[in-house]
Design an enzyme around this catalytic site. Sequence first.
Site, short mmCIF file in Angstrom:
data_model
loop_
_atom_site.label_atom_id
_atom_site.label_comp_id
_atom_site.label_asym_id
_atom_site.label_seq_id
_atom_site.Cartn_x
_atom_site.Cartn_y
_atom_site.Cartn_z
N SER A 216 -7.57 10.51 4.20
CA SER A 216 -8.08 9.68 4.84
C SER A 216 -7.95 9.48 6.48
CB SER A 216 -9.43 9.28 4.31
OG SER A 216 -10.47 8.69 4.85
N ASP A 242 -9.13 15.03 2.07
CA ASP A 242 -10.01 15.09 1.98
C ASP A 242 -10.49 14.05 3.89
OD1 ASP A 242 -12.83 15.42 0.97
OD2 ASP A 242 -13.16 12.99 1.13
N HIS A 373 -14.00 11.01 -2.75
CA HIS A 373 -13.78 11.34 -1.57
C HIS A 373 -12.30 10.01 -1.57
CE1 HIS A 373 -11.85 9.90 2.48
NE2 HIS A 373 -12.18 9.11 2.64
#
Length: 419
Positions: A216, A242, A373
């Site tokens: 992220s 991700d 996620h």
Amino acid sequence: MSDLQRSFLKAKLAHLPSLPPEDVMEAPPEVDYDDSSSSASSASSTGTIKPLQSKNLFARPIGFVEKLISFSEIKNAGASRNGQLERIPWSSYFSQELYLQNPSVDGKPAITHHVYVTPPASKGPLFVTHHGAGSSGLSFAVLASEIRKLLPQAGVLSPDARGHGETVVSTPEDGGSTTLDLSLDMLSNDMIDIIRLTQAKLGWKEIPPLVLVGHSLGGAVVTDVANRGVFGDKVLAYAVLDVVEGSAIDALQSMQTYLSTRPLGFHTQASGIEWHIRSRTIRNSTSARIAVPALLRHNPSPQTPSRTWVWRTDLAKTQPFWEGWFIGLSKKFLESKGGKLLLLAGTDRLDKELTIGQMQGKYQLQVFLEAGHFIHEDLPEKTAVTLVDFYKRNDRSALVLPPKVADLLKSSRERSLGL
């Protein structure tokens, strides 16, 4: 559905609790944490959860079968009362933790970087990780262990970013602003400093071959570090987990709404671990037991008894930096030197620039549809296999290059002269 299948499902459902209404969130109401609005959550990491045209942007719709799975997990989560969700110490996954002092320079406050590390053996690579917003270095703990199972000579360096975990930024002596700088430029500088400080602390003559891995927000940081080229050929490759520029920026529009749905705190660390599993924020209970406690700090004087443990990082206060983290990410990812890996939880996260780049073969793409996620926490074994294979494909030490023409001519002359 056949009569046999229908009768089988009825028999199974008879032993399960009744299902909640369709519009009820997955976390059940009887949990012992405060469900009021909040300004922090480890789940956010400015998630690249796909932007939807609904108010519940970050809520994951679930079908009938998934509800059965969810209720099974909730039932198992109740085992926390029997000690099944107690925290796991960092020492189970890393050989050392270091506190790296970085003094004040040019008026910037001093900082003590807290890192977890297992040094590489022989000429093994060093996987350097960077977690997402709201997480900590222990987000990569289980993954680090799985990497070393597949590649025993590898090392792993997993730091807590400033404002996260146990990394501490000193208060300015002149009474200046104490606002925490979480800009991309600052976080990238920190990562570069951490690698160099670790080298000095552990007495390495030179920096090992590096594989940068970021989740992220961390994906934006490792891409920026790779793009700067400060470590030259030492950076063999970098992997982004991700996060994609387009979907990340779209998702930011609903971030505050998302954060307001998170609990403000928990009664115990076990409650925090349980909430992460019940809400499917982290789908691997082992990962939750090692990673979640590092996200919380003890509040000795809580206004509400159910909030004895509160979030270390107030993500709402990081809002001024959100767009700066991701703008230009796709371009830098495609242009930086080194092998490139993009690991996603869904193909819908790809933006136009990365879709074109993928069609042109500019980077490796891996998709784990069964993960959330937090891919590396949900599926640490599969992520480790992907990263180790990725490293091996980019390991220059394994290449056997043909001799240079000049060297061949020189050798031929020497043989002809009997030298």
